[in-house]
Each structure stands twice: as C-alpha cells, then as structure tokens.
Design an enzyme around this catalytic site. Structure first.
Site, mmCIF file in Angstrom:
data_model
loop_
_atom_site.group_PDB
_atom_site.id
_atom_site.type_symbol
_atom_site.label_atom_id
_atom_site.label_comp_id
_atom_site.label_asym_id
_atom_site.label_seq_id
_atom_site.Cartn_x
_atom_site.Cartn_y
_atom_site.Cartn_z
ATOM 1 N N TYR A 15 37.861 45.523 27.576
ATOM 2 C CA TYR A 15 38.894 45.780 28.599
ATOM 3 C C TYR A 15 38.363 45.427 29.990
ATOM 4 O O TYR A 15 39.027 44.739 30.775
ATOM 5 C CB TYR A 15 39.314 47.252 28.528
ATOM 6 C CG TYR A 15 40.490 47.618 29.404
ATOM 7 C CD1 TYR A 15 41.794 47.364 28.992
ATOM 8 C CD2 TYR A 15 40.301 48.234 30.650
ATOM 9 C CE1 TYR A 15 42.879 47.708 29.790
ATOM 10 C CE2 TYR A 15 41.372 48.574 31.453
ATOM 11 C CZ TYR A 15 42.663 48.317 31.021
ATOM 12 O OH TYR A 15 43.741 48.657 31.821
ATOM 13 N N LYS A 23 39.792 42.456 32.449
ATOM 14 C CA LYS A 23 40.380 42.752 33.760
ATOM 15 C C LYS A 23 39.623 42.026 34.872
ATOM 16 O O LYS A 23 40.215 41.614 35.873
ATOM 17 C CB LYS A 23 40.433 44.268 33.996
ATOM 18 C CG LYS A 23 41.422 44.998 33.077
ATOM 19 C CD LYS A 23 42.851 44.472 33.227
ATOM 20 C CE LYS A 23 43.873 45.236 32.398
ATOM 21 N NZ LYS A 23 45.242 44.717 32.530
HETATM 22 N N1 LIG Z 1 47.922 53.255 32.249
HETATM 23 C C1 LIG Z 1 46.873 53.086 33.032
HETATM 24 O O1 LIG Z 1 46.147 54.035 33.381
HETATM 25 C C2 LIG Z 1 46.532 51.717 33.559
HETATM 26 C C3 LIG Z 1 45.570 51.614 34.564
HETATM 27 C C4 LIG Z 1 45.231 50.376 35.065
HETATM 28 C C5 LIG Z 1 45.863 49.248 34.576
HETATM 29 N N2 LIG Z 1 46.789 49.356 33.606
HETATM 30 C C6 LIG Z 1 47.397 48.126 33.118
HETATM 31 O O2 LIG Z 1 48.791 48.180 33.323
HETATM 32 C C7 LIG Z 1 49.455 47.390 32.332
HETATM 33 C C8 LIG Z 1 50.535 48.229 31.655
HETATM 34 O O3 LIG Z 1 49.920 49.357 31.064
HETATM 35 P P1 LIG Z 1 50.700 50.643 30.556
HETATM 36 O O4 LIG Z 1 49.834 51.797 30.882
HETATM 37 O O5 LIG Z 1 52.114 50.611 30.992
HETATM 38 O O6 LIG Z 1 50.557 50.384 28.984
HETATM 39 P P2 LIG Z 1 51.517 50.730 27.767
HETATM 40 O O7 LIG Z 1 50.640 50.672 26.560
HETATM 41 O O8 LIG Z 1 52.308 51.959 28.024
HETATM 42 O O9 LIG Z 1 52.532 49.483 27.753
HETATM 43 C C9 LIG Z 1 52.091 48.183 27.487
HETATM 44 C C10 LIG Z 1 53.279 47.367 26.995
HETATM 45 O O10 LIG Z 1 52.796 46.051 26.712
HETATM 46 C C11 LIG Z 1 53.341 45.636 25.471
HETATM 47 N N3 LIG Z 1 52.437 44.686 24.820
HETATM 48 C C12 LIG Z 1 51.149 44.891 24.481
HETATM 49 N N4 LIG Z 1 50.669 43.827 23.836
HETATM 50 C C13 LIG Z 1 51.677 42.917 23.761
HETATM 51 C C14 LIG Z 1 51.797 41.636 23.184
HETATM 52 N N5 LIG Z 1 50.801 41.062 22.503
HETATM 53 N N6 LIG Z 1 52.974 40.981 23.291
HETATM 54 C C15 LIG Z 1 54.012 41.550 23.944
HETATM 55 N N7 LIG Z 1 53.967 42.789 24.490
HETATM 56 C C16 LIG Z 1 52.807 43.456 24.394
HETATM 57 C C17 LIG Z 1 53.450 46.926 24.639
HETATM 58 O O11 LIG Z 1 54.360 46.810 23.563
HETATM 59 C C18 LIG Z 1 53.896 47.921 25.697
HETATM 60 O O12 LIG Z 1 55.300 47.980 25.822
HETATM 61 C C19 LIG Z 1 48.354 46.918 31.370
HETATM 62 O O13 LIG Z 1 47.953 45.613 31.729
HETATM 63 C C20 LIG Z 1 47.227 47.894 31.627
HETATM 64 O O14 LIG Z 1 45.964 47.362 31.304
HETATM 65 C C21 LIG Z 1 47.143 50.570 33.072
#
Ligand SMILES: NC(=O)c1ccc[n+]([C@@H]2O[C@H](COP(=O)([O-])OP(=O)(O)OC[C@H]3O[C@@H](n4cnc5c(N)ncnc54)[C@H](O)[C@@H]3O)[C@@H](O)[C@H]2O)c1
Length: 243
Positions: free
Chosen positions: A150, A154
């Site tokens: 991860y 990133k």
């Molecule tokens: N939640 C956190 O604390 C956090 C912090 C920093 C960054 N992020 C980043 O923010 C973004 C969104 O995260 P989130 O927390 O909403 O995650 P989440 O898991 O709630 O949602 C991710 C979405 O992406 C979709 N997805 C994943 N792989 C896929 C694929 N191969 N094809 C199509 N769709 C796909 C999933 O179905 C899901 O709907 C991500 O890039 C994550 O790394 C999240």
C-alpha cells in the site's frame, strides 16, 4: 463561491461507497455530470439516485480504461477524472505474496495511469483536472507498518501525479493529489476496534475524517478556483502528518 462545475463531466472510480461515493454526491450537488465506475454493482443505484451514469467493471481488467473513454466521448468528453479506487492488503513485508503486491500496485497506481492515459485528450480538450486519491502513506509509512504494498503504491501515485502535472501544465490539464489521513470508511474497518482507537490517538484532532470532508477538497481542486494549483499533494488529516 461559484466553482463553475455545472455540466462538467466527472469520472469517479471506486464510487460505490466511502470517499468515492461522497465525492459523487458532492459533484452532483454542484451540477456536474457523472460517470461513476466501480466493480461493485451498487454503483448503479447511486448513479441513478444522483441523476448520473455508471459503469460496472474491474479496473484491473485490460481494456476497461478504453471502454470508459469510449463512454465519456459519447457523453461529450471527460473534464474531471478522480482516480479514487484503491485497495489495501496489509501483511508483514516478509509474508507479502507477489500476487498481493501486484494487485495493490495495479489498482492503486497502474489503473490510475491507464485511465489518465485513456482520457488525456478529452481532459485536454476541456481544460480538465485530474485528482488522484493518495494517502498520508504516500509521504511516510503507515502508522504501524505491515503494509509495504500500500505504501509503495501510494508513493507511486504521487510520482505519477507530478509527472502528469508537468506534462499537463502545457496542455491545459491540471493534475493534483489528495493525501487523506484516516477516513471513516469500510477500508478502516480492516483494523479491529482496539487498533482503530490506537490510530485515533495519533491524530491531533482526535478523530477520523468524514468522507464528505475529502469531497470538499476534491470539489475545490477540480474547480476553476484552483486553476493555478498544479502537481500538489495536499494533506487533509487532522494534523496527523504535516509537511
Ligand atoms: N479510508 C481511509 O482511511 C483512506 C485514507 C487515505 C487514503 N484512502 C484512499 O481513498 C480511496 C478510497 O478509499 P475508501 O476508504 O473510500 O475505500 P473503500 O474500500 O470504502 O472503497 C473503495 C471502492 O473502490 C472500489 N474498487 C476497489 N478495487 C476496484 C477495482 N479493481 N475496480 C473497480 N472498483 C474497485 C471498491 O469496490 C469500493 O467501492 C482509496 O484510494 C484509498 O486508498 C483511504
């Protein structure tokens, strides 16, 4: 403040839930047109609710980026691309499999590259904006380790952001990234309750972000108000990481 997003076509990946769904709602409220992409079919229900369109598919699949570009071309061309879809498969480095490493690098970094490439000419034609959802883990490591794939993915998306921003600056495309701290979504539930509390204790504001707070920043970055911001990786983390 008018963000001038009315009728601008926004492609948002990973929009079925979490931060992606929050961004979909926020852009719809500002009058943007939507193409929401996710492998989870729930994305079609959200798109319908918001008056937008959806495409269900796995971003790991070869050719999906080109199908998305074909679809947006028929909708007048993409003006905003939010590479939001991401996955996390935490494991100690010595136990991380090749399969997990490649899967995480592919969705978090390579899929963003493929879609940016496929939509580039449409974005250029619309003075477009690309927003890559990175993480505070793009600037350091995670808080407790055990997630090298991860963290590496990133860091990679930040490299892509800067390289694309440099090229895009001469072609009318702005490319920026958002580096959230910890956001209250399903992804955080990969950690048990005790670990979540431990993480919270590291955040000076003492709480996780609401997905809508990330969406507010994305709205601004995509808007004309951010027209001179180019190649930035903007922290939004309650003080967890400052640079
Ligand atoms: N939640 C956190 O604390 C956090 C912090 C920093 C960054 N992020 C980043 O923010 C973004 C969104 O995260 P989130 O927390 O909403 O995650 P989440 O898991 O709630 O949602 C991710 C979405 O992406 C979709 N997805 C994943 N792989 C896929 C694929 N191969 N094809 C199509 N769709 C796909 C999933 O179905 C899901 O709907 C991500 O890039 C994550 O790394 C999240």
């Amino acid at each position: 403040m008018d963000l001038c997003l009315n009728n601008r076509l926004a492609v948002i990946t990973g929009a079925a839930q979490g931060i992606g769904a929050a961004q979909a709602r926020a852009f719809a409220e500002e009058g943007a047109s939507l193409l929401l992409v996710d492998r989870n079919e729930a994305v079609s229900v959200l798109a319908e609710t918001l008056g937008g369109e959806s495409l269900t598919g796995d971003l790991a699949e070869p050719g999906l980026a080109e199908s998305i570009a074909e679809r947006t071309a028929g909708m007048g061309g993409a003006a905003i691309l939010i590479n939001n879809a991401g996955i996390s498969r935490p494991s100690p480095l010595a136990e991380t499999t090749d399969q997990d490493w490649h899967a995480v690098m592919d969705i978090n970094a390579s899929a963003a590259f493929r879609l940016t490439r496929a939509l580039w000419s449409q974005l250029a034609a619309h003075s477009g904006s690309v927003i890559n959802i990175a993480s505070f883990a793009a600037k350091r490591s995670t808080l407790f380790g055990n997630n090298s794939s991860y963290v590496a993915s990133k860091h990679a998306i930040v490299g892509l952001t800067r390289a694309a921003a440099f090229e895009g600056a001469t072609q009318g495309v702005r490319v920026n990234a958002i580096a959230p701290g910890v956001v209250a979504t399903e992804m955080v539930k990969l950690h048990d309750e005790a670990t979540r509390e431990r993480i919270k204790a590291f955040i000076p504001q003492g709480r996780f972000a609401d997905p809508a707070e990330i969406a507010d920043l994305a709205l601004f970055l995509a808007s004309v108000r951010a027209r001179h911001i180019c190649g930035e990786v903007i922290n939004i983390n309650g003080g967890l990481h400052m640079d």
